[in-house]
Scaffold this active site. Structure first.
Site, PDB file in Angstrom:
ATOM      1  N   LYS A  41      11.679 -25.305  45.428  1.00 11.25           N
ATOM      2  CA  LYS A  41       9.688 -24.811  45.431  1.00 11.25           C
ATOM      3  C   LYS A  41       9.086 -26.199  45.005  1.00 11.25           C
ATOM      4  CE  LYS A  41       9.956 -25.439  40.053  1.00 11.25           C
ATOM      5  NZ  LYS A  41      11.231 -25.901  39.871  1.00 11.25           N
ATOM      6  N   ARG A 116       5.846 -23.302  32.298  1.00 16.68           N
ATOM      7  CA  ARG A 116       7.252 -23.094  32.557  1.00 16.68           C
ATOM      8  C   ARG A 116       7.255 -22.614  30.878  1.00 16.68           C
ATOM      9  NH1 ARG A 116       8.499 -28.179  35.287  1.00 16.68           N
ATOM     10  NH2 ARG A 116      10.517 -28.886  34.600  1.00 16.68           N
ATOM     11  N   ARG A 155      18.921 -35.082  45.655  1.00 17.57           N
ATOM     12  CA  ARG A 155      17.816 -35.635  46.512  1.00 17.57           C
ATOM     13  C   ARG A 155      17.906 -37.204  46.729  1.00 17.57           C
ATOM     14  NH1 ARG A 155      14.169 -30.990  43.802  1.00 17.57           N
ATOM     15  NH2 ARG A 155      14.221 -32.213  41.428  1.00 17.57           N
ATOM     16  N   ARG A 188      15.351 -39.683  42.232  1.00 16.01           N
ATOM     17  CA  ARG A 188      14.707 -39.636  40.829  1.00 16.01           C
ATOM     18  C   ARG A 188      15.829 -39.555  39.392  1.00 16.01           C
ATOM     19  NH1 ARG A 188      11.667 -34.051  40.445  1.00 16.01           N
ATOM     20  NH2 ARG A 188      12.889 -33.942  38.524  1.00 16.01           N
ATOM     21  N   ARG A 199      17.648 -29.796  31.749  1.00 22.94           N
ATOM     22  CA  ARG A 199      16.850 -29.002  32.905  1.00 22.94           C
ATOM     23  C   ARG A 199      16.824 -28.077  32.541  1.00 22.94           C
ATOM     24  NH1 ARG A 199      16.702 -32.771  37.081  1.00 22.94           N
ATOM     25  NH2 ARG A 199      14.594 -31.664  38.004  1.00 22.94           N
TER      26      ARG A 199
HETATM   27  P1  AMP Z   1       9.936 -30.877  37.233  1.00 25.32           P
HETATM   28  O1  AMP Z   1       9.600 -32.291  38.961  1.00 25.32           O
HETATM   29  O2  AMP Z   1       9.734 -29.925  37.526  1.00 25.32           O
HETATM   30  O3  AMP Z   1      11.828 -30.616  37.834  1.00 25.32           O
HETATM   31  O4  AMP Z   1       9.807 -31.789  35.866  1.00 25.32           O
HETATM   32  C1  AMP Z   1      10.770 -32.908  35.208  1.00 25.32           C
HETATM   33  C2  AMP Z   1      10.073 -33.051  33.666  1.00 25.32           C
HETATM   34  O5  AMP Z   1       8.515 -33.042  34.247  1.00 25.32           O
HETATM   35  C3  AMP Z   1      10.360 -32.422  33.325  1.00 25.32           C
HETATM   36  O6  AMP Z   1      12.071 -32.318  32.838  1.00 25.32           O
HETATM   37  C4  AMP Z   1       9.761 -32.156  31.948  1.00 25.32           C
HETATM   38  O7  AMP Z   1       9.914 -32.893  31.352  1.00 25.32           O
HETATM   39  C5  AMP Z   1       8.633 -32.388  32.734  1.00 25.32           C
HETATM   40  N1  AMP Z   1       7.416 -30.961  33.139  1.00 25.32           N
HETATM   41  C6  AMP Z   1       7.159 -30.934  33.511  1.00 25.32           C
HETATM   42  N2  AMP Z   1       6.288 -29.934  34.214  1.00 25.32           N
HETATM   43  C7  AMP Z   1       6.692 -29.695  32.401  1.00 25.32           C
HETATM   44  C8  AMP Z   1       6.184 -27.865  32.212  1.00 25.32           C
HETATM   45  N3  AMP Z   1       4.938 -27.543  32.490  1.00 25.32           N
HETATM   46  N4  AMP Z   1       5.691 -28.385  30.703  1.00 25.32           N
HETATM   47  C9  AMP Z   1       6.623 -29.044  30.161  1.00 25.32           C
HETATM   48  N5  AMP Z   1       7.065 -30.340  30.403  1.00 25.32           N
HETATM   49  C10 AMP Z   1       6.986 -29.961  31.975  1.00 25.32           C
END
Ligand code: AMP
Length: 244
Positions: A41, A116, A155, A188, A199
């Protein structure tokens, strides 16, 4: 924020102008991109941002940026991100709300990583109603868990631009550096098998229920996220360009 255009070459500026000009004929849109970590995404949101000039709101990127600040609060935030735990709804909602209100998002936005949880989805509905904004759709990138590990662990990211690479399917032209700027790529900290598992559990428990939430609202479009990058991109454009 003021931008110093002297820092860019004429070639870069012309390319940026060409991109913006060509996006003028593309439709506006307000979308949520939904899917597990590694479903593609973020990559497709970056494509759509470039082609349509919709603002790409990645809560993960915004939180990682906030976690780098030299404060006690950001230390706690960094620990949550490293563990793959969700950050509080209040913190995330505040970040999203501010971003949606900026002039960059006038033509529309792509929410990548938000909402989320059902609570976040309900809070978002309230914010959008207050601002008199309606969603054009929710694009769900459907992919099985077993395909995610190799994608996520291979990645690599160029943090300043958000460009992502994959060592297996989309490697950079020169190992370890961004194709456009030549700057270093990073992995990352949460892109490792243990954190990925956490996750994914958080995704299944808290985010997956949003699929039926948005389906009931008649907003859901499902894309097969296991297809190639080009096929997924074409399916996404089919939806956002309203081609039938
Ligand atoms: P992502 O890059 O979308 O995989 O997000 C990385 C991390 O950021 C996640 O594992 C969460 O710890 C935090 N995170 C991102 N978006 C949210 C959200 N909408 N609500 C809560 N935590 C978030």
């Amino acid at each position: 924020m003021a931008v110093n255009i002297e820092a860019y070459s004429t070639f870069e500026l012309l390319n940026e102008l060409r991109r913006r000009y060509s996006s003028l004929s593309k439709p506006e849109g307000r979308y949520i991109f939904l899917g597990p970590p590694g479903s593609g995404k973020g990559t497709q949101a970056a494509n759509l941002h470039l082609s349509h000039s919709l603002c790409h709101i990645s809560t993960g990127d915004l939180l990682r940026e906030a976690a780098n600040a030299p404060t006690e609060e950001s230390k706690k935030l960094r620990a949550r991100l490293e563990a793959g735990d969700l950050v509080s709804d209040e913190v995330v909602l505040d970040i999203v709300q501010r971003k949606i209100g900026t002039s960059q998002c006038k033509k529309g936005f792509i929410l990548d990583g938000f909402p989320r949880t059902l609570k976040q989805a309900e809070a978002l509905s309230d914010v959008l109603t207050t601002k008199n904004i309606s969603l054009d759709g929710v694009i769900y990138f459907d992919i099985a868990e077993k395909e995610l590990e190799s994608r996520v662990c291979s990645r690599r990211v160029h943090p300043p631009s958000g460009r992502t690479y994959n060592l297996l399917t989309k490697p950079p032209k020169v190992a370890g550096v961004d194709d456009i700027t030549g700057e270093p790529l990073i992995q990352r900290e949460d892109d490792n098998p243990t954190t990925l598992h956490n996750r994914y559990v958080a995704y299944s428990d808290k985010t997956a229920p949003l699929i039926s939430f948005y389906s009931k609202l008649g907003l859901l479009h499902t894309i097969d996220g296991s297809k190639s990058l080009e096929e997924v991109k074409s399916d996404m454009y089919h939806i956002v360009n309203k081609e039938g």
